[in-house]
Design an enzyme around this catalytic site. Structure first.
Site, short mmCIF file in Angstrom:
data_model
loop_
_atom_site.label_atom_id
_atom_site.label_comp_id
_atom_site.label_asym_id
_atom_site.label_seq_id
_atom_site.Cartn_x
_atom_site.Cartn_y
_atom_site.Cartn_z
CE1 TYR A 194 26.20 38.47 38.77
CE2 TYR A 194 25.33 40.43 37.69
CZ TYR A 194 26.33 39.81 38.39
OH TYR A 194 27.47 40.49 38.70
CE LYS A 233 34.99 50.30 43.24
NZ LYS A 233 35.08 48.85 42.93
CD GLU A 241 40.14 53.59 29.05
OE1 GLU A 241 40.91 52.63 28.91
OE2 GLU A 241 40.22 54.39 30.02
CE LYS A 260 34.06 48.02 36.66
NZ LYS A 260 34.70 46.97 37.45
CE LYS A 311 30.93 45.71 35.63
NZ LYS A 311 31.97 45.43 36.56
C1 PBG Z 1 35.25 44.74 40.35
C2 PBG Z 1 34.00 44.51 39.63
C3 PBG Z 1 32.76 45.17 39.79
C4 PBG Z 1 31.86 44.51 38.96
C5 PBG Z 1 32.57 43.51 38.29
N1 PBG Z 1 33.88 43.53 38.70
C6 PBG Z 1 32.33 46.25 40.72
C7 PBG Z 1 32.96 47.56 40.68
O1 PBG Z 1 33.73 47.90 39.79
O2 PBG Z 1 32.72 48.29 41.64
C8 PBG Z 1 30.41 44.83 38.85
C9 PBG Z 1 29.53 43.74 38.36
C10 PBG Z 1 28.08 43.94 38.60
O3 PBG Z 1 27.61 45.00 39.09
O4 PBG Z 1 27.34 43.00 38.30
N2 PBG Z 1 36.12 45.67 39.89
#
Ligand code: PBG
Length: 339
Positions: free
Chosen positions: A325, A229, A245, A205, A260
């Protein structure tokens, strides 16, 4: 080792257009297909009475009441979608520095999970494990001395996984990117008797600007502000690190892994699939949805076609499924095309 292709006859003997000549022939030679079984629907649930509330940066996507979520989950199931992922919009008053609400067995996501599983036991329910819906600063973990503290966060994530499993969640999806969380959550689930609750790890991620609209949707955008983050999510510059990872998460007990965001990271999807051969998912995130929806709204892109084309792109890259979505919409389009 891949065998070498036999030498191809050159043009004019070979005309690759021959295989593209007719619709039936194009279908016959298609290497990849998109089906409703490839789709996971991420849904936002709120605690309000209103059945639906708009999310301005995600036109067409809504925050749903629990009752409405249950109804739409039924629609998803009848369209052939195997699973949904539920994301809670936590009321501001329940947020705190350490995100204690994540551990409340009666929190919104637990109540929503219980309601969906009671109505639709055959529909898979996936819940995120991360503290960001519950912290007043919007980070995925607890902050100690200005830094998101890994091990203390992991302890909390284990508690969060347990309350979600107890609510009936089938798949726990750690999205927090703390080190060692998959192994810790697996151990906690097993110790609590949830040996069959699976783990879908957000293994690779990235620290991405494409999550912006999601943070609007769950109400963490203002808290996180211009902060980011990057001390726990991955640097978009890195590819080899994604494989490390994923390897660690598999060793710690992940049943499935995720990459992701989606489209800008299809190279990572392909590398992960080729290296590990395990169920691999991609998340077409909120910003990717927003881009396509906005361009379609302006008449700049044909919505149906770009939805199907992007989703098929994930399949071609090696994804076994896609969190999107567009899931309900894509399932409807697919049903219509087959019917
Ligand atoms: C939470 C999380 C996030 C998403 C899924 N779980 C946001 C983030 O990490 O800030 C993002 C999903 C999206 O943008 O559709 N940790």
């Amino acid at each position: 080792m891949m065998r070498e292709n036999p030498p191809a006859a050159a043009f004019p003997r070979t005309r690759l257009r021959r295989n593209r000549r007719h619709p039936w022939l194009r279908r016959l030679v298609a290497e990849n297909t998109l089906t409703t079984a490839d789709l996971i629907w991420p849904a936002f649930v709120h605690d309000g009475k209103e059945p639906t509330a708009e999310i301005p940066s995600m036109p067409g996507v809504h925050r749903l009441s629990i009752a409405r979520l249950v109804a739409e989950a039924g629609t998803a199931m009848s369209l052939g979608i195997p699973a949904i992922a539920i994301f809670p919009v936590t009321p501001e008053g329940l947020k705190s520095p350490d995100g204690d609400e994540a551990l409340n067995p009666d929190n919104l996501v637990c109540r929503a999970t219980r309601a969906v599983k009671a109505a639709h036991p055959a529909l898979g329910v996936i819940c995120d494990v991360a503290l960001d819906p519950y912290t007043d600063h919007g980070h995925d973990g607890v902050i100690r001395k200005g830094y998101v503290a890994n091990d203390e966060t992991v302890e909390r994530l284990c508690g969060q996984a347990i309350v979600q499993a107890r609510a009936g969640c089938d798949v726990i999806a750690p999205s927090d990117m703390m080190d060692g969380r998959v192994g810790a959550v697996r151990g906690a689930l097993d110790a609590a008797g949830f040996i069959d609750v699976a783990i879908l790890s957000y293994a690779a991620k990235y620290a991405s600007a494409f999550y912006g609209p999601f943070r609007d949707a769950v109400g963490s955008a203002k808290a996180i502000g211009t902060g980011d983050k990057r001390t726990y999510q991955m640097d978009p510059a890195n590819g080899d690190e994604a494989l490390r990872e994923v390897a660690l998460d598999i060793a710690e007990g992940a049943d499935m892994v995720m990459v992701k965001p989606g489209l800008p990271y299809l190279d990572i999807v392909r590398r992960v699939k080729d290296a590990f051969h395990l169920p691999t998912y991609a998340y077409q995130v909120s910003g990717e949805y927003a881009m396509l929806a906005a361009a379609a709204e302006r008449g700049w892109l044909e919505r149906e076609r770009v939805v199907l084309e992007t989703l098929l792109g994930f399949k071609r890259a090696g994804a076994d499924g896609i969190l999107t979505y567009f899931a309900l919409e894509a399932a409807r389009i697919l049903a219509h095309h087959q019917g």
